[in-house]
Motif scaffolding. Structure first.
Motif, mmCIF file in Angstrom:
data_model
loop_
_atom_site.group_PDB
_atom_site.id
_atom_site.type_symbol
_atom_site.label_atom_id
_atom_site.label_comp_id
_atom_site.label_asym_id
_atom_site.label_seq_id
_atom_site.Cartn_x
_atom_site.Cartn_y
_atom_site.Cartn_z
ATOM 1 N N MET A 57 45.825 112.264 -12.461
ATOM 2 C CA MET A 57 46.103 110.892 -11.994
ATOM 3 C C MET A 57 45.724 110.745 -10.532
ATOM 4 O O MET A 57 45.090 109.758 -10.144
ATOM 5 N N ALA A 58 46.108 111.712 -9.727
ATOM 6 C CA ALA A 58 45.804 111.657 -8.299
ATOM 7 C C ALA A 58 44.297 111.626 -8.069
ATOM 8 O O ALA A 58 43.813 110.838 -7.234
ATOM 9 N N GLU A 59 43.559 112.432 -8.812
ATOM 10 C CA GLU A 59 42.100 112.445 -8.662
ATOM 11 C C GLU A 59 41.500 111.098 -9.023
ATOM 12 O O GLU A 59 40.609 110.598 -8.336
ATOM 13 N N LYS A 60 42.001 110.487 -10.079
ATOM 14 C CA LYS A 60 41.499 109.170 -10.506
ATOM 15 C C LYS A 60 41.811 108.097 -9.465
ATOM 16 O O LYS A 60 41.064 107.130 -9.320
ATOM 17 N N LEU A 61 42.916 108.278 -8.741
ATOM 18 C CA LEU A 61 43.309 107.311 -7.706
ATOM 19 C C LEU A 61 42.703 107.635 -6.342
ATOM 20 O O LEU A 61 42.807 106.840 -5.413
ATOM 21 N N GLY A 62 42.126 108.826 -6.227
ATOM 22 C CA GLY A 62 41.525 109.232 -4.962
ATOM 23 C C GLY A 62 42.537 109.648 -3.904
ATOM 24 O O GLY A 62 42.312 109.454 -2.712
ATOM 25 N N TYR A 113 50.803 111.700 -4.909
ATOM 26 C CA TYR A 113 51.088 111.052 -6.184
ATOM 27 C C TYR A 113 52.454 111.487 -6.715
ATOM 28 O O TYR A 113 53.236 110.666 -7.198
ATOM 29 N N ALA A 114 52.758 112.782 -6.618
ATOM 30 C CA ALA A 114 54.045 113.303 -7.096
ATOM 31 C C ALA A 114 55.202 112.621 -6.372
ATOM 32 O O ALA A 114 56.228 112.312 -6.986
ATOM 33 N N ARG A 115 55.055 112.373 -5.091
ATOM 34 C CA ARG A 115 56.121 111.690 -4.332
ATOM 35 C C ARG A 115 56.338 110.273 -4.836
ATOM 36 O O ARG A 115 57.465 109.776 -4.846
ATOM 37 N N TYR A 116 55.272 109.605 -5.258
ATOM 38 C CA TYR A 116 55.420 108.257 -5.833
ATOM 39 C C TYR A 116 56.174 108.330 -7.157
ATOM 40 O O TYR A 116 57.092 107.539 -7.393
ATOM 41 N N GLU A 117 55.796 109.271 -8.004
ATOM 42 C CA GLU A 117 56.456 109.395 -9.309
ATOM 43 C C GLU A 117 57.920 109.783 -9.175
ATOM 44 O O GLU A 117 58.747 109.340 -9.955
ATOM 45 N N LYS A 118 58.227 110.619 -8.203
ATOM 46 C CA LYS A 118 59.615 111.054 -8.003
ATOM 47 C C LYS A 118 60.452 110.011 -7.275
ATOM 48 O O LYS A 118 61.666 110.146 -7.180
ATOM 49 N N GLY A 119 59.809 108.981 -6.740
ATOM 50 C CA GLY A 119 60.529 107.940 -6.015
ATOM 51 C C GLY A 119 60.853 108.323 -4.585
ATOM 52 O O GLY A 119 61.642 107.646 -3.931
ATOM 53 N N ILE A 120 60.245 109.392 -4.092
ATOM 54 C CA ILE A 120 60.469 109.808 -2.710
ATOM 55 C C ILE A 120 59.795 108.821 -1.758
ATOM 56 O O ILE A 120 60.374 108.427 -0.759
ATOM 57 N N ASN A 121 58.558 108.449 -2.096
ATOM 58 C CA ASN A 121 57.820 107.437 -1.340
ATOM 59 C C ASN A 121 57.603 106.223 -2.226
ATOM 60 O O ASN A 121 57.470 106.355 -3.445
ATOM 61 N N ILE A 122 57.546 105.063 -1.620
ATOM 62 C CA ILE A 122 57.268 103.835 -2.362
ATOM 63 C C ILE A 122 55.763 103.715 -2.544
ATOM 64 O O ILE A 122 55.004 103.794 -1.582
ATOM 65 N N MET A 123 55.348 103.515 -3.784
ATOM 66 C CA MET A 123 53.931 103.395 -4.093
ATOM 67 C C MET A 123 53.399 102.042 -3.611
ATOM 68 O O MET A 123 54.002 101.003 -3.906
ATOM 69 N N PRO A 124 52.290 102.049 -2.871
ATOM 70 C CA PRO A 124 51.691 100.772 -2.468
ATOM 71 C C PRO A 124 51.263 99.965 -3.700
ATOM 72 O O PRO A 124 50.769 100.537 -4.678
ATOM 73 N N VAL A 125 51.437 98.679 -3.634
ATOM 74 C CA VAL A 125 51.104 97.816 -4.763
ATOM 75 C C VAL A 125 49.612 97.874 -5.098
ATOM 76 O O VAL A 125 49.220 97.595 -6.231
ATOM 77 N N GLU A 175 45.130 100.395 -15.482
ATOM 78 C CA GLU A 175 43.858 100.615 -16.161
ATOM 79 C C GLU A 175 43.742 102.052 -16.671
ATOM 80 O O GLU A 175 43.309 102.278 -17.801
ATOM 81 N N ILE A 176 44.132 103.012 -15.870
ATOM 82 C CA ILE A 176 44.067 104.425 -16.275
ATOM 83 C C ILE A 176 44.972 104.680 -17.477
ATOM 84 O O ILE A 176 44.585 105.354 -18.433
ATOM 85 N N LEU A 177 46.179 104.128 -17.431
ATOM 86 C CA LEU A 177 47.164 104.370 -18.487
ATOM 87 C C LEU A 177 47.048 103.393 -19.651
ATOM 88 O O LEU A 177 47.754 103.534 -20.649
ATOM 89 N N ASP A 178 46.178 102.386 -19.505
ATOM 90 C CA ASP A 178 45.994 101.364 -20.528
ATOM 91 C C ASP A 178 47.325 100.705 -20.908
ATOM 92 O O ASP A 178 47.737 100.690 -22.071
ATOM 93 N N VAL A 179 47.986 100.196 -19.883
ATOM 94 C CA VAL A 179 49.286 99.559 -20.062
ATOM 95 C C VAL A 179 49.357 98.348 -19.123
ATOM 96 O O VAL A 179 48.671 98.313 -18.099
#
Length: 70
Positions: free
Chosen positions: A21-26, A32-44, A52-56
């Motif tokens: 996922m991180a590679e696809k997002l650059g 990326y792990a910090r975003y998934e764990k909620g440690i950092n807020i993911m930029p919109v 698009e990657i997850l098709d959702v």
């Protein structure tokens, strides 16, 4: 369920690793792990590419819809 939990769950359903996922997002896997764990807020700005990657839909990720198939 929070957006980061939904992203992690959908990523697992798609059999993608955090590194993939991180590679696809650059970005780095650790970031990326910090975003998934909620440690950092993911930029919109990552919402559309993740959807698009997850098709959702973004509606599912942000909690408007309760299931990804709605």
């Amino acid at each position: 369920m929070y957006y980061n939990e939904r992203i992690a769950w959908m990523r697992d359903c798609r059999s993608l690793s955090q590194k993939e996922m991180a590679e696809k997002l650059g970005i780095k896997q650790q970031q990326y792990a910090r975003y998934e764990k909620g440690i950092n807020i993911m930029p919109v700005t990552y919402l559309k590419p993740i959807c698009e990657i997850l098709d959702v839909s973004a509606d599912y990720i942000i909690g408007i819809k309760e299931t990804p198939e709605e």
